[in-house]
Every structure is written in C-alpha cells, then in structure tokens.
Design a protein around this motif. Structure first.
Motif, PDB file in Angstrom:
ATOM      1  N   ALA A   1       0.845  -1.279   0.198  1.00 26.67           N
ATOM      2  CA  ALA A   1      -0.114   0.004   0.064  1.00 26.67           C
ATOM      3  C   ALA A   1       1.009   1.109   0.120  1.00 26.67           C
ATOM      4  O   ALA A   1       1.834   1.483   0.688  1.00 26.67           O
ATOM      5  N   ASN A   2       0.618   2.279  -0.772  1.00 30.12           N
ATOM      6  CA  ASN A   2       1.226   3.599  -0.901  1.00 30.12           C
ATOM      7  C   ASN A   2       2.687   3.390  -1.360  1.00 30.12           C
ATOM      8  O   ASN A   2       3.509   4.127  -0.765  1.00 30.12           O
ATOM      9  N   ARG A   3       2.875   2.406  -2.119  1.00 27.34           N
ATOM     10  CA  ARG A   3       4.286   2.290  -2.649  1.00 27.34           C
ATOM     11  C   ARG A   3       4.516   3.440  -3.275  1.00 27.34           C
ATOM     12  O   ARG A   3       3.857   4.023  -4.274  1.00 27.34           O
ATOM     13  N   ARG A   4       5.757   3.896  -3.409  1.00 30.68           N
ATOM     14  CA  ARG A   4       6.487   4.975  -4.084  1.00 30.68           C
ATOM     15  C   ARG A   4       6.661   4.653  -5.706  1.00 30.68           C
ATOM     16  O   ARG A   4       6.790   3.605  -5.878  1.00 30.68           O
ATOM     17  N   ALA A   5       6.176   5.773  -6.354  1.00 25.42           N
ATOM     18  CA  ALA A   5       6.242   5.486  -7.901  1.00 25.42           C
ATOM     19  C   ALA A   5       7.117   6.553  -8.386  1.00 25.42           C
ATOM     20  O   ALA A   5       7.382   7.563  -7.970  1.00 25.42           O
ATOM     21  N   LEU A   6       7.548   6.257  -9.580  1.00 23.26           N
ATOM     22  CA  LEU A   6       8.580   6.922 -10.399  1.00 23.26           C
ATOM     23  C   LEU A   6       7.835   7.288 -11.703  1.00 23.26           C
ATOM     24  O   LEU A   6       7.306   6.348 -12.276  1.00 23.26           O
ATOM     25  N   VAL A   7       8.171   8.526 -12.291  1.00 24.00           N
ATOM     26  CA  VAL A   7       7.643   8.813 -13.776  1.00 24.00           C
ATOM     27  C   VAL A   7       8.809   8.281 -14.708  1.00 24.00           C
ATOM     28  O   VAL A   7       9.822   8.325 -14.445  1.00 24.00           O
ATOM     29  N   ILE A   8       8.133   7.859 -15.835  1.00 22.49           N
ATOM     30  CA  ILE A   8       8.936   7.592 -17.083  1.00 22.49           C
ATOM     31  C   ILE A   8       8.137   8.239 -18.028  1.00 22.49           C
ATOM     32  O   ILE A   8       7.071   8.702 -17.976  1.00 22.49           O
TER      33      ILE A   8
END
Ligand SMILES: NC(=O)c1ccc[n+]([C@@H]2O[C@H](COP(=O)([O-])OP(=O)(O)OC[C@H]3O[C@@H](n4cnc5c(N)ncnc54)[C@H](OP(=O)(O)O)[C@@H]3O)[C@@H](O)[C@H]2O)c1
Length: 222
Positions: free
Chosen positions: A145-152
């Motif tokens: 839950a609420n895992r960090r995300a990164l943009v591509i």
C-alpha cells in the motif's frame, strides 16, 4: 543473465548498479576517468560488476543507463547504443551545465536532446526525480500500500514496458507521463520532483506542473 550498462558512476549510477545487482543483473559501469578509478566501487559491488570504458559499457548492456552531468551528454557513445533501450536520468542545472538555449526557451527537453544524439536508440526518461540515496531505501515489493512511484517518459511503447518492469523489480510503481516531450512535467521545480509520491499523487503532480516561463510569469521561478 541480462547485463545493465551504466555510463556515469556517481551518486545515481552507483545506486542503479547496487539495485541491478540486488535484482540479479550483471553490471558494467563506467565514468569519465577510466575503469582503473572505479576499483573501490567494484570491490564493494562484487564479482558480477565490472568497470569499463563508456563504449564498453554501452556495448555490454542490453539496457544502458546514462547518468552523467547533462553538459556531457554529447560524449555518450552513439553506435554501440543503436537499437538499445537507454535510460536517461539526467536533469538540467544551468549553474552546473551552463546554459542550453533550447532548454532555456523550452523548445525541447533534456531527454529529447539525448534522443536526438542517439537517433537509433530507444530513450526512456526515468530516475530523474528521486534522490540517489532514496533509490536503495524507498523501494518496496509490488502491491505494498502507498508504494512509491517513479515517472517515466518515452516514445517507444515496448521500451517503456521493459523499463516499467525493471522499476517494479527495483521496488517502484511507474507513472507514464507520455512521450519524451512530456518529460518537462517532472523536471526540476515541478511538484513531483524530489518528494516521495505514490502513483496517484504523481499523476496529480504531472497534471499540475507548470513550464518555467509560466512559473516566472507567476513570480515563482528563478
Ligand atoms: N544526485 C541525485 O540525487 C540525482 C537524482 C536524480 C537525477 N540526477 C541526475 O543524474 C545525473 C547524474 O547525477 P549524479 O548526481 O549521479 O552525478 P555525479 O555524482 O556527479 O556523477 C557523475 C558521473 O558521470 C561521470 N561522467 C561524467 N562525464 C562522463 C562521460 N563523458 N562519460 C562517462 N561518464 C562520465 C562522472 O565520472 P568522473 O567522476 O570520472 O568524471 C561520474 O561518475 C545528473 O544529470 C543529475 O542531475 C541526480
């Protein structure tokens, strides 16, 4: 075993090497001063990492990460990267990189410059908005839950799918900003640049991002 080539062995390049090795990849890593200057890093990384020249790292990697100060992007070898996925971590800091007219007037973006330099490679922008140290502390298993995300961002759908899978292995969700020309939405001085954000939050950040000219007009940028 898949090899990740890394051009630039500084804060980000060395962290991507650690993540790659931890996830079962082999690593060939390079800097500007020559492989012999990377002995300490290789001793830490272990036997599945090798120091090389940038050309050798470009040749060896199935996927190659470019993580050098932007002002040096033209020295990235072109021919050995033809047909390959190239992950671009770079950001533009005029005080470090000098002024680049096309970036100052926002007629292009950093990753489009690298793509123009590497016309036969599949450039995917990634890892540009996370502090180097957080790369090895913020990753979590898929489904957390609420895992960090990164943009591509990128122009090649298959390349983006491969990088999304890599980011997932490294511990991060992915938010696709679209083609490379949309990469400005996660450049320095945008809301998503730096802080720990979930995928839902990053989508809001991308939507709320303002061009530098717009920020200046509002009195909010340098
Ligand atoms: N630091 C961060 O937290 C962070 C986060 C996201 C994105 N970024 C971006 O990622 C890029 C790299 O940042 P960094 O902090 O990792 O930089 P850094 O610590 O200064 O490391 C830069 C690396 O690039 C190498 N290099 C320079 N010119 C080269 C060339 N022509 N060929 C091969 N290698 C070359 C340097 O080698 P030598 O030491 O031998 O010159 C050094 O290993 C920058 O564009 C930065 O804005 C940084």
């Amino acid at each position: 075993m898949t090899t990740i080539g890394i051009i630039g062995a500084g804060h980000i390049g060395s962290q991507i090497a650690r993540l790659s090795l931890a996830n079962g990849y082999d690593v060939v890593i390079s800097n500007s001063r020559g492989p012999e200057t990377l002995a300490e890093l290789i001793a830490e990384l272990g036997p599945r990492a090798r120091a090389a020249t940038a050309v050798e790292a470009a040749r060896a990697g199935e996927i190659v990460v470019v993580s050098v100060p932007l002002k040096h992007y033209r020295s990235v070898p072109v021919e050995p990267l033809a047909g390959k996925i190239v992950i671009d971590t770079n950001n533009y800091y005029p005080q470090r990189d000098g002024h680049v007219l096309e970036l100052d007037n926002e007629s292009t973006t950093t990753s489009e410059l690298l793509q123009a330099h590497l016309p036969r490679s599949k450039v995917v922008k990634a890892f540009n908005h996370i502090y180097a140290a957080a790369l090895t502390t913020d990753g979590q298993v898929a489904g957390t839950a609420n895992r960090r995300a990164l943009v591509i961002a990128g122009n090649d759908t298959d390349a983006k799918a491969r990088v999304t899978a890599l980011l997932n292995e490294f511990g991060f969700d992915t938010v696709d900003a679209g083609p490379l020309k949309e990469g400005w939405r996660i450049q320095r001085d945008t809301p998503g640049y730096g802080p720990r954000r979930t995928a839902a939050q990053l989508r809001q950040d991308l939507a709320a991002a303002k061009r530098y000219a717009d920020q200046r007009a509002r009195g909010g940028a340098e």
